[in-house]
Design a protein around this motif. Sequence first.
Motif, PDB file in Angstrom:
ATOM      1  N   PHE A 146      -8.311   3.922  -0.351  1.00 13.21           N
ATOM      2  CA  PHE A 146      -7.119   4.730  -0.586  1.00 13.21           C
ATOM      3  C   PHE A 146      -7.217   6.046   0.186  1.00 13.21           C
ATOM      4  CE2 PHE A 146      -7.366   2.043  -4.408  1.00 13.21           C
ATOM      5  CZ  PHE A 146      -6.082   1.491  -4.404  1.00 13.21           C
ATOM      6  N   LEU A 168      -5.187  11.577  -8.681  1.00 15.13           N
ATOM      7  CA  LEU A 168      -5.440  10.186  -9.058  1.00 15.13           C
ATOM      8  C   LEU A 168      -6.288  10.121 -10.333  1.00 15.13           C
ATOM      9  CD1 LEU A 168      -6.466   7.271  -6.740  1.00 15.13           C
ATOM     10  CD2 LEU A 168      -7.887   7.805  -8.718  1.00 15.13           C
ATOM     11  N   TRP A 189       0.356   3.990  -1.352  1.00 14.41           N
ATOM     12  CA  TRP A 189      -0.483   5.184  -1.266  1.00 14.41           C
ATOM     13  C   TRP A 189      -1.348   5.182  -0.010  1.00 14.41           C
ATOM     14  CZ3 TRP A 189      -0.162   2.697  -6.185  1.00 14.41           C
ATOM     15  CH2 TRP A 189       0.603   3.395  -7.127  1.00 14.41           C
ATOM     16  N   PHE A 218       0.832  -1.199   0.000  1.00  9.55           N
ATOM     17  CA  PHE A 218       0.000   0.000   0.000  1.00  9.55           C
ATOM     18  C   PHE A 218       0.873   1.258   0.000  1.00  9.55           C
ATOM     19  CE2 PHE A 218      -3.093  -2.947   2.093  1.00  9.55           C
ATOM     20  CZ  PHE A 218      -4.107  -2.840   1.160  1.00  9.55           C
ATOM     21  N   ALA A 239      -3.680  -0.600  -9.154  1.00  8.73           N
ATOM     22  CA  ALA A 239      -3.090   0.735  -9.112  1.00  8.73           C
ATOM     23  C   ALA A 239      -1.636   0.661  -9.569  1.00  8.73           C
ATOM     24  CB  ALA A 239      -3.170   1.324  -7.702  1.00  8.73           C
ATOM     25  N   TYR A 271      -0.170  -2.747  -8.066  1.00  2.51           N
ATOM     26  CA  TYR A 271      -0.695  -2.987  -6.725  1.00  2.51           C
ATOM     27  C   TYR A 271      -2.141  -3.428  -6.849  1.00  2.51           C
ATOM     28  CZ  TYR A 271       3.588  -0.554  -5.581  1.00  2.51           C
ATOM     29  OH  TYR A 271       4.909  -0.202  -5.495  1.00  2.51           O
ATOM     30  N   ALA A 327      -4.659   8.681  -1.008  1.00  2.62           N
ATOM     31  CA  ALA A 327      -4.441   8.795  -2.451  1.00  2.62           C
ATOM     32  C   ALA A 327      -4.222  10.245  -2.850  1.00  2.62           C
ATOM     33  CB  ALA A 327      -5.640   8.233  -3.211  1.00  2.62           C
ATOM     34  N   THR A 379      -5.633   4.048 -11.505  1.00  6.28           N
ATOM     35  CA  THR A 379      -6.332   2.868 -11.009  1.00  6.28           C
ATOM     36  C   THR A 379      -7.229   2.300 -12.101  1.00  6.28           C
ATOM     37  OG1 THR A 379      -8.210   4.137 -10.136  1.00  6.28           O
ATOM     38  CG2 THR A 379      -6.356   3.732  -8.639  1.00  6.28           C
TER      39      THR A 379
END
Length: 328
Positions: free
Chosen positions: A280, A287, A57, A55, A230, A186, A283, A240
Amino acid sequence: MATKRFAWIFGALALIIAFPSASYAADCTAAQRQAADRELWLNERDRDLATEMVFPWGAPAPVDTPSQRRLVQRDYVIEYDDDLQGPLWAANVLGLKDLKGGRIDCFRQDPRIPGAVASRPSDYDEAIFDQGHMVPNADMTFGDVPVINTFIMSNMSPQFCQFNRGVWQILETFERHWGKDGTPVYILNGAVFDRNGDGLRDTDHESVRMRSRSGRTNVAVPSAYFKILAREGSDGRMHTLTILLPHDQTDVDGQVAVDYLRAHISTLGAVERLAGMDFFPDAPEELIEDRVLWDVAGASFRSLVAAPCRRTAGAVIAEGNPRVFALP
């Protein structure tokens, strides 16, 4: 992607006919299982490092409920629900380590979960559902222990065999294809419980359960599954791709499967509402949510659905207390 142990003979015969040169799964030894179990117990530092790895982000905010527990392995993270006795989501990353192939079956109860709320292989001793991996064993083939530790039951969710061995497995193949281009991918693999279709997570007591041959009705059956992918794009921003798939007996392959995935691209917001959580929380504002399927040119894939699996077609929800799936 996993199949039930009791169906091994039928599945192996089907594969021998279809793919004579296929390599087959091997069961883990007692020594391998014990060594892998020891690797499940991480100290706080290693849990933090593993979480940061999958993770970058920011990890989903823990939900303040006694029924959910976060289980951190060295290479992936699970959010497990004690009431539903299965994972709500599991996250991993592709592209950081080279995959070598191979599989060592080692289905077993997660030793970190109290027995009263832990799913077991015997829960899946029934006629309809596969023990479906959330994090695929094929994503962990950089070592025997990582492979073996995808076979803990906390990483398993009941999946129609047509779904598990078909479109879900094909999507997993595409993910590994995308992870080969040098940019880490991810992956958040998740389950949805929304039988009434209102776009929100059902209460746990409304869930439909599997019924094992021994009569146990502990493990809840998701109504849909999702993948949130992602990666950093060429523009330096976080991109994403969200795919939300109904959990049914749709049986697709080839270009039809690709088109099916394209038709089920969704949004982060829609899936977060269904799951009831923020995936997220950290994020970046810039994004980008991609609304087209990432490039699958050159990807080699095929459905693994075979005749023994198709015999389960027609399974329906049987009304009762609790509601369970049953063959007609």
